[in-house]
Every structure is written in structure tokens, then in C-alpha cells.
Design a protein around this motif. Structure first.
Motif, PDB file in Angstrom:
ATOM      1  N   THR B  24       0.837  -1.204   0.000  1.00 56.72           N
ATOM      2  CA  THR B  24       0.000   0.000   0.000  1.00 56.72           C
ATOM      3  C   THR B  24       0.873   1.256   0.000  1.00 56.72           C
ATOM      4  OG1 THR B  24      -1.570  -1.237   1.343  1.00 56.72           O
ATOM      5  CG2 THR B  24      -1.908   1.137   1.218  1.00 56.72           C
ATOM      6  N   VAL B  25       1.896   1.253   0.826  1.00 58.21           N
ATOM      7  CA  VAL B  25       2.795   2.417   0.886  1.00 58.21           C
ATOM      8  C   VAL B  25       3.518   2.586  -0.455  1.00 58.21           C
ATOM      9  CG1 VAL B  25       4.809   3.408   2.042  1.00 58.21           C
ATOM     10  CG2 VAL B  25       3.073   2.218   3.397  1.00 58.21           C
ATOM     11  N   ALA B  26       3.955   1.473  -1.039  1.00 53.60           N
ATOM     12  CA  ALA B  26       4.659   1.522  -2.336  1.00 53.60           C
ATOM     13  C   ALA B  26       3.764   2.119  -3.416  1.00 53.60           C
ATOM     14  CB  ALA B  26       5.109   0.116  -2.729  1.00 53.60           C
ATOM     15  N   LYS B  27       2.485   1.741  -3.407  1.00 54.08           N
ATOM     16  CA  LYS B  27       1.526   2.263  -4.379  1.00 54.08           C
ATOM     17  C   LYS B  27       1.350   3.775  -4.232  1.00 54.08           C
ATOM     18  CE  LYS B  27      -1.383  -1.252  -4.726  1.00 54.08           C
ATOM     19  NZ  LYS B  27      -2.582  -2.014  -4.316  1.00 54.08           N
ATOM     20  N   LEU B  28       1.271   4.236  -3.000  1.00 52.95           N
ATOM     21  CA  LEU B  28       1.109   5.674  -2.746  1.00 52.95           C
ATOM     22  C   LEU B  28       2.348   6.444  -3.203  1.00 52.95           C
ATOM     23  CD1 LEU B  28      -0.656   5.456   0.728  1.00 52.95           C
ATOM     24  CD2 LEU B  28      -1.687   6.245  -1.423  1.00 52.95           C
ATOM     25  N   VAL B  29       3.511   5.851  -3.026  1.00 56.63           N
ATOM     26  CA  VAL B  29       4.745   6.499  -3.480  1.00 56.63           C
ATOM     27  C   VAL B  29       4.729   6.656  -5.003  1.00 56.63           C
ATOM     28  CG1 VAL B  29       7.251   6.173  -3.719  1.00 56.63           C
ATOM     29  CG2 VAL B  29       6.160   5.885  -1.486  1.00 56.63           C
ATOM     30  N   SER B  32       2.427   9.414  -6.009  1.00 55.89           N
ATOM     31  CA  SER B  32       2.909  10.766  -5.672  1.00 55.89           C
ATOM     32  C   SER B  32       3.822  11.329  -6.754  1.00 55.89           C
ATOM     33  CB  SER B  32       3.678  10.734  -4.345  1.00 55.89           C
ATOM     34  OG  SER B  32       4.960  10.128  -4.520  1.00 55.89           O
ATOM     35  N   GLY B  33       4.419  10.446  -7.548  1.00 57.20           N
ATOM     36  CA  GLY B  33       5.362  10.898  -8.554  1.00 57.20           C
ATOM     37  C   GLY B  33       6.710  11.324  -7.987  1.00 57.20           C
ATOM     38  N   VAL B  34       6.911  11.179  -6.688  1.00 52.97           N
ATOM     39  CA  VAL B  34       8.189  11.559  -6.069  1.00 52.97           C
ATOM     40  C   VAL B  34       9.277  10.569  -6.490  1.00 52.97           C
ATOM     41  CG1 VAL B  34       9.439  11.677  -3.858  1.00 52.97           C
ATOM     42  CG2 VAL B  34       7.220  12.812  -4.105  1.00 52.97           C
ATOM     43  N   ILE B 103      12.904   7.075  -0.421  1.00 52.50           N
ATOM     44  CA  ILE B 103      12.430   6.833  -1.799  1.00 52.50           C
ATOM     45  C   ILE B 103      13.577   7.173  -2.753  1.00 52.50           C
ATOM     46  CG2 ILE B 103      10.768   7.534  -3.578  1.00 52.50           C
ATOM     47  CD1 ILE B 103       9.002   8.558  -1.177  1.00 52.50           C
ATOM     48  N   THR B 104      13.973   6.213  -3.577  1.00 52.80           N
ATOM     49  CA  THR B 104      15.064   6.418  -4.530  1.00 52.80           C
ATOM     50  C   THR B 104      14.590   5.987  -5.914  1.00 52.80           C
ATOM     51  OG1 THR B 104      16.632   5.935  -2.725  1.00 52.80           O
ATOM     52  CG2 THR B 104      17.513   5.927  -4.964  1.00 52.80           C
ATOM     53  N   ARG B 105      14.792   6.817  -6.889  1.00 48.64           N
ATOM     54  CA  ARG B 105      14.340   6.559  -8.270  1.00 48.64           C
ATOM     55  C   ARG B 105      12.882   6.088  -8.308  1.00 48.64           C
ATOM     56  NH1 ARG B 105      19.557   4.792  -8.173  1.00 48.64           N
ATOM     57  NH2 ARG B 105      18.915   2.623  -7.878  1.00 48.64           N
ATOM     58  N   GLY B 106      12.054   6.768  -7.507  1.00 49.01           N
ATOM     59  CA  GLY B 106      10.616   6.556  -7.579  1.00 49.01           C
ATOM     60  C   GLY B 106      10.071   5.358  -6.823  1.00 49.01           C
ATOM     61  N   LEU B 134       7.101  13.052   0.715  1.00 46.53           N
ATOM     62  CA  LEU B 134       7.662  14.387   0.487  1.00 46.53           C
ATOM     63  C   LEU B 134       8.933  14.232  -0.333  1.00 46.53           C
ATOM     64  CD1 LEU B 134       6.474  17.024   1.934  1.00 46.53           C
ATOM     65  CD2 LEU B 134       8.582  17.006   3.239  1.00 46.53           C
ATOM     66  N   GLY B 135       9.068  15.026  -1.360  1.00 46.69           N
ATOM     67  CA  GLY B 135      10.301  14.953  -2.149  1.00 46.69           C
ATOM     68  C   GLY B 135      10.138  15.620  -3.495  1.00 46.69           C
ATOM     69  N   ASP B 136      10.972  15.217  -4.436  1.00 43.66           N
ATOM     70  CA  ASP B 136      11.000  15.859  -5.751  1.00 43.66           C
ATOM     71  C   ASP B 136      10.669  14.864  -6.855  1.00 43.66           C
ATOM     72  OD1 ASP B 136      11.257  18.525  -5.884  1.00 43.66           O
ATOM     73  OD2 ASP B 136      13.426  18.565  -6.168  1.00 43.66           O
TER      74      ASP B 136
END
Lengths: 136, 136, 136
Positions: B24-29, B32-34, B103-106, B134-136
């Protein structure tokens, strides 16, 4: 990205004390202007903790009794240095020295009973906590 | 900076339960497009925990037995308020109520055996976890 | 926003060992160019911890004795899988597997006695810690 860094100073009257800091942290978040982000609340000493739990005096007594049981005062090797606070180091490890609180729409995003506490395990002297806000 | 905030709801059948939330957390990441950032997974209740450990049923039993030993059910001062969940507060302090996952490379940057768990210590009612990216 | 991700590899000679990583983390923060931000130091294994405490050998012995007492070696259900490191999983839960260190004016914003430690609970093989810097 916006950021704000503030240091909270404590000098507790008792050797061991819990201090609720939620309102102070909330004020700093407002002041930072951050709408979406994180605020780190982290003890800068190794004989103190920061945790999130309930604002209930009975529970605080339970927590102190529990900590005294799991990380008791006794004759630690650390005391060979002249210190007498070995138990305070272990208590700090046990409850952890920091929390990261999410900020959503400009406010602390905590559950209804969540309060942030500074836990002093070796007080009666000046000690610091860093509050660092980061976000947009 | 990008951010995404989501609340996961739980209502466990048992009073105490572990729920794996990694996917679930992976899906949200992803959502987010972060690409580079952090995701905070944090219980919004003071009688629950969030931790990272192994997806192995034998170990879960070990963890429950260990928690029952270090933070046992008993007659806590907190119970004077009418509550009966003093042990759940202490278990939450012990395992901590949150983790921050890089989070690294999405994607979640976890080790091969690391799984994120929601640990319910006083369930059978609706409770929440915040997931904040949170991120870029 | 700037970010930097690095993986630290450890292969300790002893099964259990503490490794001070403050200087390595400080170097990575410099390298990232981040002035205001956070650096996450997080074990990628479920039988290791990362914590902040004192750089004092007597205390380290106290910590090992304390961990052996609260999360002892014994015959865990997890060992049915062929593993023999159940205690290491519990020790990891107890001290937590990560810390988040604030970065202020380009440097780690730690108190005077705060040092970052990698705590190996099941070593003698290659294991990793992620260091992730995020900020401006």
C-alpha cells in the motif's frame, strides 16, 4: 522549500520529568509558513527522549514505573567515568530520542490523543531539543 | 517539491494484530510521482505501532510473546480512567509508532527482507495511520 | 531541492558490534551541498539498528548487557526457518533501525555528545545502511 530551526531549552526541577511540547511545536510550524512538510523534534542530549503518547497523568506514572523496571538505576560501567546516569542513557534508547510529525495544510497532523512529550531522564541542568521544520 | 498525504484505516478483528502495509505504501509512493524523497508511515493512535521487520510468521509469534513479557497486561494506573489498555501504550512506546522510508528513483528503498508493519495493540475499532510522501 | 543517496557497507568481525558512523555521515552531508535539511541513516537489514548515543566504551558494555537481558539469545520460533538470530530481530526493534539527523548551515546539527552508531546484532557478513540527504 521553506525551513525553520529552533532550539527549546529545558531545565527541569526534578531529575526525571515529562514536559508536553505540542503547543510550542505547533506555534513554530505556524511561524514557518510550511503548509506541507515534516517537523522533527529531537533531543540534543543522550539522556533524554522525545515521544508521542497520551496526556494522562495516570499513564505517565505507569510509564515512569515501566522505565524504572526495564532500565533501572544501578551501578553501570559508565559510572567509572564519574557519571551516575547510566539508566538515563538506556531509557533514552528505549523510548527513542526523536519523533517526526507530519504537517498538513499548515498544521500538525496528529491524531486526537497524540501529544508530543520531552522526557527528561537526567535533568536539573540546561538541556536542548531541536525543532526543525522542512517543507513547502 | 511534491507531497502526498493519505490516511490508512484499520479495524482489526483481533485485539492485537500485525498488518503488512508495504505494498500500500509503495503504491502511494508511485502515485505521488516523487523520485527522491521520504515517506513517513506513522500511527495516529497511541496504542499502535509501525515498524520495519521480517515477513515471517514464527518471528511474529516471537515478537508478540516478547511484547507480552516486556509490556504485560496488568492493572495500570491508566485504568482508573476506565481504559484497560495500559499495556498497549507501553508496547507503542517500545516498538515506536513510526518509520521513515527512503524513496530512490521513484520506489521504496528498502533492504530485501524489510517489510513495513502496522502493529495493532488495542484493535477491534477504527484506527488510522498517516502516510506522507515528500520529495521531488 | 537537493538529495544524495549513499549505501554504507559493513562486515563486522564480531557477531555483535557497534560502529561509529558520525564522520562518514558528516562527509556525505558536506558532499550533498545541502544547507538546511535532514539526513536519514537507516539500516537495510532487520537484524541491525542505528541509534544516537554516547561515545563511551563503558556505556557500550552496559548497552550490550542490557540488550542481552531484554532480548536474550534463546530458542525462538523464528529458528524453525533455520535461522538462529531471533534475538537480533528483537534487539533491532528495541533500539530502532534508524535516526533522522537535522542539517543546519550545511552541517549535522547534533548535540555535543551525540554520536551516530550502527549496531550490528548478527554480523560477520556484508550488510548495508542507507544514508539519504534531502534539503536545500
Amino acid at each position: 522549500m521553506k525551513s525553520l530551526t529552533e532550539y527549546l531549552w529545558f531545565e527541569t526541577k526534578q531529575r526525571r520529568e515529562l514536559v508536553r511540547v505540542t503547543d510550542t511545536v505547533a506555534k513554530l510550524v505556524k511561524q514557518s509558513g510550511v503548509q506541507e512538510g515534516f517537523v522533527l523534534v529531537s533531543a540534543m542530549h543522550i539522556t533524554a527522549g522525545v515521544f508521542v503518547n497520551d496526556d494522562e497523568p495516570g499513564l505517565w506514572e505507569d510509564i515512569w514505573e515501566w522505565l524504572a523496571h526495564l532500565a533501572p538505576e544501578k551501578d553501570y560501567r559508565h559510572h567509572r567515568t564519574g557519571e551516575d546516569n547510566g539508566d538515563a542513557h538506556l531509557k533514552s534508547l528505549l523510548v527513542h530520542h526523536q519523533v517526526l510529525v507530519p504537517i498538513t495544510r499548515g498544521a500538525l497532523d496528529l491524531g486526537p490523543w497524540q501529544q508530543i512529550f520531552y522526557a527528561e531522564f537526567d535533568g536539573q541542568r540546561r538541556k536542548r531539543v531541536i525543532v526543525k521544520v522542512l517543507g513547502d
